[in-house]
Design an enzyme around this catalytic site. Structure first.
Site, short mmCIF file in Angstrom:
data_model
loop_
_atom_site.label_atom_id
_atom_site.label_comp_id
_atom_site.label_asym_id
_atom_site.label_seq_id
_atom_site.Cartn_x
_atom_site.Cartn_y
_atom_site.Cartn_z
CG ASN A 110 -11.35 -4.24 -1.75
OD1 ASN A 110 -10.61 -4.89 -1.33
ND2 ASN A 110 -11.00 -2.97 -2.14
CG HIS A 158 -5.35 2.88 3.54
ND1 HIS A 158 -5.70 3.86 2.97
CD2 HIS A 158 -5.27 1.87 2.58
CE1 HIS A 158 -6.16 3.87 1.91
NE2 HIS A 158 -5.96 2.68 1.25
CD GLU A 179 -4.92 -0.44 7.22
OE1 GLU A 179 -5.35 -1.50 6.99
OE2 GLU A 179 -3.89 0.22 6.60
CB SER A 186 -5.89 -2.82 3.22
OG SER A 186 -4.79 -2.11 3.07
CG ASP A 225 -9.15 2.61 7.84
OD1 ASP A 225 -10.27 1.81 7.86
OD2 ASP A 225 -8.56 3.24 7.05
CG HIS A 267 -9.89 -4.27 4.21
ND1 HIS A 267 -10.53 -4.67 2.75
CD2 HIS A 267 -9.32 -3.09 4.18
CE1 HIS A 267 -9.79 -3.66 1.97
NE2 HIS A 267 -9.12 -2.87 2.62
CE LYS A 304 -11.68 -0.49 0.50
NZ LYS A 304 -10.62 -0.07 1.29
C1 LIG Z 1 -9.87 1.43 0.97
C2 LIG Z 1 -9.32 1.72 2.41
C3 LIG Z 1 -9.49 3.07 2.66
C4 LIG Z 1 -10.35 4.13 1.62
O1 LIG Z 1 -11.57 4.17 1.67
P1 LIG Z 1 -12.33 4.50 0.26
O2 LIG Z 1 -13.68 4.48 0.57
O3 LIG Z 1 -11.95 3.59 -0.76
O4 LIG Z 1 -11.77 5.85 -0.14
C5 LIG Z 1 -9.08 3.40 3.82
N1 LIG Z 1 -8.43 2.76 4.76
C6 LIG Z 1 -8.06 1.46 4.52
C7 LIG Z 1 -7.63 0.64 5.35
C8 LIG Z 1 -8.64 0.92 3.15
O5 LIG Z 1 -8.37 -0.22 2.96
#
Ligand SMILES: *Cc1c(COP(=O)(O)O)cnc(C)c1O
Length: 375
Positions: free
Chosen positions: A48, A134, A178, A182, A207, A210, A230
């Site tokens: 990522n 997620h 989201e 993801s 969220d 990405h 990421k």
């Molecule tokens: C990767 C991810 C997370 C977690 O984030 P980290 O910083 O890796 O713990 C949370 N939500 C989504 C949608 C993700 O893809």
């Protein structure tokens, strides 16, 4: 055999039988978007690391400098003695980027999501959550003790039906989704969900882990979660919101209050990442451009983000396709249930600004000729 070990072995055997057992593969990520596994150098489409910042010399230098000055660990929770002054600088910059009054940095994106819903909702409240959200968002929803109902993926109409039916029975309602999904790479209908939330006095959380459009303020979303791990190449999570909400979260989010602060070096490299992106904002458009050239070359639906799923179906077939791509020099990890719904095991490609165009074209040729023909 002790019953504990017996339990573990039985569970593992069941996973093995369903081709769902996972194992950790040693992976070195040396330079660019290349990875080394089993002594072989592979071009990774499973990181990522959208801008390649995990390996960037400026981020490394910022971290090394911070270690020399401040040591390696925070020593305590942020609320005790772990609140290094770099936090304030990072949070001010994140809030400015997201167009909110304030922001709060957590130990990771997972910890942010696990802590936020329980700080805002509790027993008797309602959480409406997208069925494909997620795992960390689900963790937060369940820890809150609120009643949890799912709406069909990206179906604002279904969310509205649930609100009409249930809103009146609950003092507070959170809608959880989201920004960019993801495992599917598609985008939530944030404008519709924001309107719904307003109409029914519900609070919308998106969220954006990405989302490469870091300052996407198009929709009116009062709670925006993100990650530093990421696009920004470092580690940690955050939420951007109003000052009142951030102050409450700092008081009540248990994953913040009862967990040690991030190492200062991590904060310093996140700030260096923001500096770099401010200087070179055009970098943010490149992963999507590469993803689109791939979907054009393969006749897949046009990419909406840097993530492109190729749904295969069975776990075994997804593992076979991944192995075939590895033979061709590409690292594309198979994604299996429970990360994705049963029967939708897939290859998930994450495009990075560092992917050479010629390699993207070669990957498209292999995927078209050897995977898509079989679907
Ligand atoms: C990767 C991810 C997370 C977690 O984030 P980290 O910083 O890796 O713990 C949370 N939500 C989504 C949608 C993700 O893809």
């Amino acid at each position: 055999m002790p019953s504990l070990d017996e339990f573990a072995k039985d569970k593992l055997a069941a996973l093995e039988g369903a081709q769902l057992r996972r194992s950790l593969a040693d992976t070195l990520r040396a330079e660019g978007i290349w990875a080394v596994r089993n002594g072989r150098r592979l071009l990774s489409f499973s990181c990522n690391d959208y801008l390649g910042l995990t390996q960037h010399p400026e981020l490394k230098a910022a971290a090394i400098d911070a270690i020399q000055r401040h040591g390696v660990g925070a020593g305590a929770s942020r609320l005790v003695t772990g609140n290094h002054p770099l936090y304030a600088e990072l949070e001010t910059r994140l809030a400015r980027l997201k167009g909110t009054e304030a922001a709060c940095v957590f130990g990771s994106g997972y910890l942010a999501n696990a802590g936020i819903a329980p700080a805002l909702a509790g027993s008797g409240d309602l959480i409406l959550i997208d069925e494909l959200a997620h795992s960390s968002l689900w963790a937060g929803a369940r820890l809150s003790r609120a009643e949890v109902r799912t709406f069909r993926h990206n179906d604002a109409g279904h969310a509205e039906t649930l609100l009409k039916e249930h809103r009146a029975q609950h003092p507070r309602v959170l809608i959880v989704t989201e920004g960019v999904f993801s495992m599917d790479g598609d985008r939530a209908p944030l404008k519709e969900l924001a309107l719904l939330a307003k109409r029914h006095d519900a609070w919308l959380i998106a969220d954006d882990a990405h989302d490469l459009d870091l300052s996407d303020g198009a929709a009116d979303v009062p709670l925006r979660v993100g990650t530093l791990s990421k696009t920004l190449g470092a580690y940690g999570g955050y939420i951007a919101a109003s000052k009142a909400v951030i102050d409450l979260i700092r008081n009540r989010a248990r994953t913040l209050v009862y967990s040690t602060g991030l190492p200062p070096a991590t904060l310093a490299s996140s700030i260096a990442a923001l500096d770099l992106i401010e200087r070179e904002p055009h970098l943010l458009a490149q992963p999507l451009a590469k993803a689109r050239s791939f979907t054009r070359a393969t006749d897949l639906p046009e990419a909406q983000s840097a993530i492109v799923p190729i749904v295969i179906g069975s776990a075994q077939a997804a593992l076979d396709a991944s192995r075939m791509l590895e033979d061709e020099g590409f690292l594309v990890v198979a994604i299996r249930p429970p990360t994705v719904p049963d029967g939708t095991a897939r290859l998930r490609l994450a495009f990075s600004a560092l992917h050479p165009d010629a390699e993207v074209a070669r990957l498209a040729g292999v995927v078209r000729g050897r995977i898509l023909v079989k679907r």
